[in-house]
Design an enzyme around this catalytic site. Structure first.
Site, short mmCIF file in Angstrom:
data_model
loop_
_atom_site.label_atom_id
_atom_site.label_comp_id
_atom_site.label_asym_id
_atom_site.label_seq_id
_atom_site.Cartn_x
_atom_site.Cartn_y
_atom_site.Cartn_z
N HIS A 1 0.80 -1.23 0.00
CA HIS A 1 0.00 0.00 0.00
C HIS A 1 0.83 1.28 0.00
CE1 HIS A 1 0.04 0.78 4.48
NE2 HIS A 1 0.11 -0.52 4.57
N GLU B 1 -5.28 1.64 2.27
CA GLU B 1 -5.20 0.41 3.08
C GLU B 1 -5.48 0.71 4.54
OE1 GLU B 1 -3.25 -2.70 5.64
OE2 GLU B 1 -2.92 -0.57 5.62
N GLU B 2 -4.93 1.83 5.02
CA GLU B 2 -4.99 2.13 6.46
C GLU B 2 -6.40 2.46 6.95
OE1 GLU B 2 -2.69 1.51 8.47
OE2 GLU B 2 -0.78 1.63 7.41
N ASP C 1 3.70 -6.39 3.45
CA ASP C 1 3.42 -5.32 4.42
C ASP C 1 4.25 -5.57 5.68
OD1 ASP C 1 2.24 -3.12 5.69
OD2 ASP C 1 0.21 -3.67 5.09
N HIS D 1 3.07 2.18 13.42
CA HIS D 1 2.14 3.31 13.55
C HIS D 1 2.64 4.39 14.50
CE1 HIS D 1 -1.67 1.47 11.53
NE2 HIS D 1 -0.57 1.28 10.82
CO CO Z 1 -0.42 0.26 8.86
ZN ZN Z 2 0.61 -1.51 6.35
#
Ligand code: CO
Ligand code: ZN
Length: 333
Positions: free
Chosen positions: A63, A194-195, A217, A303
Site C-alpha cells: 500500500h 489500506e490504512e 506489508d 504506527h
Molecule cells: Co499500517
Molecule cells: Zn501496512
C-alpha cells in the site's frame, strides 16, 4: 534499497491522498512493466510477464498510503482540531510534528487534563499551525497531513515514518525491476487507502481477478522490553503470515512460501499477529475467494512516527519475493 526507501518514506501520502507517492513509484518503474495504469480509487497497477501453461495470474500488493490526520474544525484562535486517517495512536501523537500536503507544518498540543499518566483521546488534542486567529489559519476543513520524521540509518536498521508500507512499496519496485523470466502474469499493485480498511486492494483485486494473491506489508515484533508476546523478531528474516486479526492465510500458500524459502536458503519466521490486517484480507475475500498469503517485514513501533526495520530482513524479503515469482507455483492441497 536504502536510497529508494529514504526517498519513498519522506513523501507524504495519507490515505485518500496518495498521488505524490504514486507518481514517485510511476517514475521509478517506468519502462520496466508491460503495462501500467491507475484506477478509480488511485491504485497503481503494473503488469509484467505473460501467463504460460502452468503459470498463474498473481497479484502482489503493497500500500501507498500511510496513517495521517484530517482537519475537522478550526477554532476562533486558529487552533486546528483533527480526526485520524487510519490507526493513529494517541500515545504517539502529543508533541509530534505534522506536515500538511500544502506544505504547512504544525505541532500537536494537548488540552490540560487532570490525569497526567495516560494519553488522552485525539479529541482532546489540537494542531497549532502558528496562526493567531481563524482567518489567518493556513489550513481548512478536509486538509490532510502526515507525521513528519526524517529517515535515519542506525547500524543495520532503518527508521522513518511511513515504513508501513513504503518498505513494501520499495520491495515491489525492486522485484518488478529485477524479475526476469517468469511463467506468470504478475500484477504489481500499489494500493490506496489500506490504512482506512483495505479499500484500494478491494477494488484492485476485483479488477485483476488473480489466481493467487500476495500482500507485502509490515508486521509487529515481540522483541522489545515487555512488548507484545509474539514470535517475530527483527533481524531473523522476513515473516510468512499464518494469521492476523483479519485473515487466516491460505495454508497452501503458507507452505509454498516456506518451502520456497527453505529451498532458496532464505531464513524466515512464521507470523501470528493478534492485531490489524493487510491488503491480503481484501484479496483473499475478493469475488468467490482467492488463495492468498502475506510476506511480512518485521517492524518495531508500527504506527509511530519512527518505525524500524532491519536491512537484512528487507534484503531477504526481496530474495524470497523474487524466488516466489520466478518459478512455477505448485500449491497442492
Ligand atoms: Co499500517
Ligand atoms: Zn501496512
Amino acid at each position: 534499497m536504502q536510497a529508494l526507501l529514504e526517498k519513498l518514506t519522506q513523501i507524504p501520502g495519507p490515505s485518500g491522498a496518495e498521488h505524490l507517492v504514486r507518481s514517485a513509484v510511476q517514475q521509478e518503474i517506468e519502462g520496466f512493466a508491460d503495462a501500467m495504469y491507475t484506477d478509480a480509487l488511485g491504485n497503481l497497477l503494473a503488469r509484467k510477464g505473460r501467463r504460460t501453461d502452468g503459470g498463474l495470474r498473481v497479484m502482489v500488493a503493497a500500500h501507498l498510503d500511510e496513517i495521517g490526520v484530517i482537519v475537522t474544525h478550526v477554532d476562533e484562535n486558529g487552533f486546528v482540531r483533527f480526526a485520524p486517517l487510519g490507526g493513529v495512536s494517541p500515545r504517539y501523537a502529543p508533541g509530534g510534528r505534522v506536515r500538511f500536503l500544502n506544505g504547512v507544518g504544525g505541532v500537536i498540543g494537548l488540552e490540560r487534563t487532570e490525569d497526567r499518566t495516560s494519553a488522552p483521546p485525539l479529541e482532546k488534542m489540537f494542531i497549532d499551525v502558528g496562526a493567531g486567529k481563524r482567518s489567518d489559519c493556513p489550513v481548512a476543513v478536509g486538509d490532510v497531513a502526515v507525521f513528519e520524521r526524517p529517515f535515519e540509518q542506525l547500524g543495520g536498521r532503518w527508521i522513518s515514518k511511513a515504513m508501513d508500507d513504503r518498505v513494501g512499496v520499495a520491495l515491489l519496485i525492486e522485484a518488478l525491476k529485477r524479475l526476469g523470466d517468469t511463467p506468470h502474469e504478475v500484477y504489481f499493485v500499489f494500493s490506496a487507502q489500506e490504512e482506512v480498511g483495505v479499500r484500494g486492494a478491494t477494488t484492485a483485486a476485483f479488477g485483476v481477478e488473480p489466481d493467487l494473491g500476495l500482500a507485502v506489508d509490515v508486521t509487529m515484533t515481540g522483541d522489545t522490553p515487555k512488548g507484545v508476546t509474539m514470535e517475530v523478531a527483527l533481524g531473523k528474516g522476513p515473516a510468512v503470515k499464518v494469521k492476523d486479526r483479519g485473515m487466516i492465510a491460505d495454508p497452501r500458500v503458507v507452505r509454498w512460501m516456506t518451502r520456497t524459502a527453505e529451498r532458496s536458503g532464505i531464513p524466515y519466521q512464521r507470523e501470528i499477529l493478534e492485531y490489524g490486517s493487510t491488503d491480503g484480507r481484501a484479496i483473499q475475500l475478493s469475488r468467490a475467494g482467492t488463495p492468498t498469503g502475506v510476506l511480512s517485514i518485521p517492524c518495531r513501533y508500527v504506527h509511530s512516527p519512527s518505525e524500524m526495520v532491519d536491512a537484512g530482513d528487507v534484503k531477504q524479503a526481496l530474495d524470497l519475493l523474487l524466488a516466489l515469482l520466478s518459478a512455477p507455483i505448485e500449491l497442492g492441497d
